[in-house]
Design a protein around this motif. Structure first.
Motif, PDB file in Angstrom:
ATOM      1  N   ILE A 146       1.175   4.316   3.269  1.00 37.96           N
ATOM      2  CA  ILE A 146       1.723   3.499   4.414  1.00 37.96           C
ATOM      3  C   ILE A 146       0.903   3.071   4.862  1.00 37.96           C
ATOM      4  N   ALA A 147       0.080   1.441   4.925  1.00 40.63           N
ATOM      5  CA  ALA A 147      -0.851   1.967   5.426  1.00 40.63           C
ATOM      6  C   ALA A 147      -1.081   1.463   7.123  1.00 40.63           C
ATOM      7  N   PHE A 148      -1.573   1.833   7.993  1.00 48.66           N
ATOM      8  CA  PHE A 148      -1.212   1.350   8.953  1.00 48.66           C
ATOM      9  C   PHE A 148      -2.404   1.815   9.881  1.00 48.66           C
ATOM     10  N   ASP A 149      -3.121   0.834  10.504  1.00 48.96           N
ATOM     11  CA  ASP A 149      -4.095   0.535  11.465  1.00 48.96           C
ATOM     12  C   ASP A 149      -4.314   1.790  12.619  1.00 48.96           C
ATOM     13  N   GLU A 150      -4.628   2.333  13.135  1.00 47.71           N
ATOM     14  CA  GLU A 150      -4.733   3.699  13.855  1.00 47.71           C
ATOM     15  C   GLU A 150      -4.399   2.405  15.667  1.00 47.71           C
ATOM     16  N   THR A 151      -5.596   1.773  15.320  1.00 48.48           N
ATOM     17  CA  THR A 151      -5.387   0.627  16.895  1.00 48.48           C
ATOM     18  C   THR A 151      -4.238  -0.060  16.980  1.00 48.48           C
ATOM     19  N   ILE A 152      -3.616  -0.473  16.064  1.00 50.77           N
ATOM     20  CA  ILE A 152      -2.064  -0.966  16.670  1.00 50.77           C
ATOM     21  C   ILE A 152      -1.449   0.317  16.878  1.00 50.77           C
ATOM     22  N   THR A 208      -7.734  -7.998  19.953  1.00 51.35           N
ATOM     23  CA  THR A 208      -8.107  -8.108  18.316  1.00 51.35           C
ATOM     24  C   THR A 208      -6.520  -9.064  18.438  1.00 51.35           C
ATOM     25  N   SER A 209      -7.302 -10.098  17.214  1.00 47.93           N
ATOM     26  CA  SER A 209      -5.568 -11.123  17.354  1.00 47.93           C
ATOM     27  C   SER A 209      -5.081 -10.160  15.738  1.00 47.93           C
ATOM     28  N   ARG A 210      -5.573  -9.058  15.185  1.00 47.28           N
ATOM     29  CA  ARG A 210      -4.957  -7.848  14.658  1.00 47.28           C
ATOM     30  C   ARG A 210      -4.105  -7.353  15.201  1.00 47.28           C
ATOM     31  N   THR A 211      -4.198  -6.990  16.767  1.00 45.80           N
ATOM     32  CA  THR A 211      -3.256  -5.917  17.656  1.00 45.80           C
ATOM     33  C   THR A 211      -2.429  -7.186  18.598  1.00 45.80           C
ATOM     34  N   SER A 212      -3.007  -7.797  18.578  1.00 41.10           N
ATOM     35  CA  SER A 212      -2.532  -8.934  19.689  1.00 41.10           C
ATOM     36  C   SER A 212      -1.465  -8.633  19.845  1.00 41.10           C
ATOM     37  N   ALA A 213      -0.688  -8.809  18.470  1.00 43.12           N
ATOM     38  CA  ALA A 213       1.621  -8.703  18.952  1.00 43.12           C
ATOM     39  C   ALA A 213       1.920  -6.952  19.288  1.00 43.12           C
ATOM     40  N   ALA A 214       1.311  -6.131  18.743  1.00 44.96           N
ATOM     41  CA  ALA A 214       1.620  -5.019  18.998  1.00 44.96           C
ATOM     42  C   ALA A 214       1.116  -4.706  20.929  1.00 44.96           C
ATOM     43  N   GLN A 218      -8.941   0.776  23.589  1.00 45.75           N
ATOM     44  CA  GLN A 218     -10.091   1.393  23.803  1.00 45.75           C
ATOM     45  C   GLN A 218     -10.835   0.012  23.972  1.00 45.75           C
ATOM     46  N   PRO A 219     -11.869  -0.860  25.116  1.00 48.22           N
ATOM     47  CA  PRO A 219     -12.451  -2.118  25.200  1.00 48.22           C
ATOM     48  C   PRO A 219     -13.226  -1.792  23.989  1.00 48.22           C
ATOM     49  N   LEU A 237      -2.724 -14.376  19.799  1.00 40.71           N
ATOM     50  CA  LEU A 237      -1.581 -15.074  19.056  1.00 40.71           C
ATOM     51  C   LEU A 237      -2.372 -15.711  18.446  1.00 40.71           C
ATOM     52  N   CYS A 238      -2.096 -16.624  18.839  1.00 45.26           N
ATOM     53  CA  CYS A 238      -1.915 -18.105  18.032  1.00 45.26           C
ATOM     54  C   CYS A 238      -2.946 -17.896  16.443  1.00 45.26           C
TER      55      CYS A 238
END
Length: 214
Positions: free
Chosen positions: A156-162, A176-182, A171-172, A13-14
């Motif tokens: 619309i740009a949306f990463d499926e991992t989010i 990441t920093s990109r998905t941490s907030a979600a 998944q393992p 998150l940081c």
């Protein structure tokens, strides 16, 4: 996936927050360097305008992050909706080409609901890479906070991992920093006994949450 170490999540998150602040803070540094070497009055005035804009953007992001991730909002269990609206309006204003449609019937929302709403707003805003409309709605009904955020635009740009993070299906290796907030707000929703969901189409991303109170 297994529950990540809390320290790992905090670090991710940081990293996300530092990444988002790097651009406006870097612009401040560059502007100061230009100002130190510039002697033309008109160019100095332009440098000052850029410095003012970068400083305002940095402050807006910090205020947003305090409410979306930190302990801002006072010592009570709820947050005035006006606080959430102000930081969202500032964030959208910095983004350009995005119109905000704000529709909340409640005067206050639980802190957890506000964090979910603001993070939804950030995800929706990130999805509007060519501009569009960010519509935000929330109400308190039958002992729960219900939140809907709709981002609509020409692309619309949306990463499926989010999306998987929102639904607690990462998944393992996908935290990441990109998905941490979600992932964080998915945990908040789960702890409240609620859940998050999303729906994606060619011209819209809809994010929804139901968070039981108490």
């Amino acid at each position: 996936m297994n529950q990540p170490d809390p320290l790992e999540l905090a670090a991710l998150l940081c990293s996300r927050l530092c990444h988002d602040l790097l651009s406006p803070v870097g612009a401040l540094t560059n502007g100061l360097e230009l100002l130190a070497d510039e002697r033309d009055p008109d160019m100095r005035e332009r440098c000052m305008d850029l410095l003012e804009q970068s400083a305002r953007t940095s402050a807006d992001k910090l205020k947003f992050f305090r409410l979306a991730f930190g302990a801002a909002g006072g010592f009570g269990e709820s947050v005035p909706v006006d606080e959430a609206r102000k930081v969202t309006e500032a964030l959208v204003g910095d983004a350009k080409r995005v119109t905000l449609d704000w529709s909340l019937s409640a005067d206050r929302l639980p802190k957890g609901a506000v964090k979910v709403l603001l993070n939804f707003a950030q995800i929706g805003l990130d999805a509007l890479v060519r501009g569009g409309t960010l519509a935000i709605g929330a109400e308190r009904r039958d002992g729960a906070s219900e939140i809907v955020v709709r981002a609509s635009g020409p692309r619309i740009a949306f990463d499926e991992t989010i999306g998987r993070a929102l639904e607690n299906r990462l998944q393992p290796g996908e935290l990441t920093s990109r998905t941490s907030a979600a992932y964080m707000i998915a945990q908040l929703a789960a702890q409240a006994g609620g859940g998050l969901q999303f729906m994606l189409s060619d011209d819209a991303l809809v994010l929804g949450a139901v968070l039981p109170e108490g």
